[in-house]
Design a protein around this motif. Sequence first.
Motif, PDB file in Angstrom:
ATOM      1  N   LEU A 124      -3.061  -0.403  10.355  1.00  0.00           N
ATOM      2  CA  LEU A 124      -2.876   0.224   9.044  1.00  0.00           C
ATOM      3  C   LEU A 124      -3.752   1.471   9.000  1.00  0.00           C
ATOM      4  N   ALA A 143      -7.908  -0.230   4.477  1.00  0.00           N
ATOM      5  CA  ALA A 143      -7.231  -0.424   5.767  1.00  0.00           C
ATOM      6  C   ALA A 143      -8.090  -1.062   6.869  1.00  0.00           C
ATOM      7  N   ASN A 170      -7.287  -4.557   8.603  1.00  0.00           N
ATOM      8  CA  ASN A 170      -7.003  -4.589  10.045  1.00  0.00           C
ATOM      9  C   ASN A 170      -7.853  -5.622  10.780  1.00  0.00           C
ATOM     10  N   SER A 174      -5.953   2.432  -0.710  1.00  0.00           N
ATOM     11  CA  SER A 174      -5.269   1.776   0.415  1.00  0.00           C
ATOM     12  C   SER A 174      -5.950   2.173   1.718  1.00  0.00           C
ATOM     13  N   ALA A 175      -6.250   3.467   1.848  1.00  0.00           N
ATOM     14  CA  ALA A 175      -6.861   3.962   3.086  1.00  0.00           C
ATOM     15  C   ALA A 175      -8.246   3.352   3.310  1.00  0.00           C
ATOM     16  N   TYR A 209       0.856  -1.194   0.000  1.00  0.00           N
ATOM     17  CA  TYR A 209       0.000   0.000   0.000  1.00  0.00           C
ATOM     18  C   TYR A 209       0.885   1.234   0.000  1.00  0.00           C
ATOM     19  N   SER A 216      -6.240   4.422   8.146  1.00  0.00           N
ATOM     20  CA  SER A 216      -7.338   4.629   7.193  1.00  0.00           C
ATOM     21  C   SER A 216      -7.478   6.108   6.858  1.00  0.00           C
ATOM     22  N   ALA A 241       1.606  -5.707   6.170  1.00  0.00           N
ATOM     23  CA  ALA A 241       1.347  -4.570   5.275  1.00  0.00           C
ATOM     24  C   ALA A 241       2.661  -3.854   5.016  1.00  0.00           C
ATOM     25  N   ASP A 243       4.615  -0.648   3.031  1.00  0.00           N
ATOM     26  CA  ASP A 243       4.516   0.622   2.316  1.00  0.00           C
ATOM     27  C   ASP A 243       5.343   0.482   1.033  1.00  0.00           C
TER      28      ASP A 243
END
Length: 171
Positions: A125, A38, A42, A34-35, A27, A127, A55, A57
């Motif tokens: 992660l 999340a 999660n 991605s947000a 992500y 959001s 996860a 980056d």
Amino acid sequence: CSSCAFSKDLMEFLNPNSSDCTLVLFYTPWCRFSASLAPHFNSLPRAFPTLRFLALDASQHSSLSTRFGTVAVPNILLFQGAKPMARFNHTDRTLETLKDFIFNQTGIEAKSDVAVTEEDWEGPLPSVLTKGIDWLLLFSVLFLASFVMYATVRTESIRWLIPGQEHEHQE
């Protein structure tokens, strides 16, 4: 370099000698898809306590992203041991579609009482989008603009070289 060390860590995390399944999410913190994914991601460890979840980056670990063919984010890969077994291809990225994907690939049933909670929106992660510069997008736009300018300039010079193109009068 930190991502080299990290790649090594990922490869240690994904033990080639084990048959454990790990769901890896690539992500970026500024990607709205991605947000929005999340909170669903999660909540997965509660639905599948026997699986492992990670996860990454993608902007920090570009060598890994390239290695596993991550062109766009979010990108979800299921590994068995250190081998990528399947890629999640749905555009609808919800807890339900993720549970179906994992079940179809592994045969592991999700716990039925798991839902996305307030806590899942908080983390681990994020959001919430971070304001960052999408360097890849910026680079792409600049590259495209310079290519168009170059092509335009070249076309003009070609036109001047072709005799008779400027004077279209009939003899």
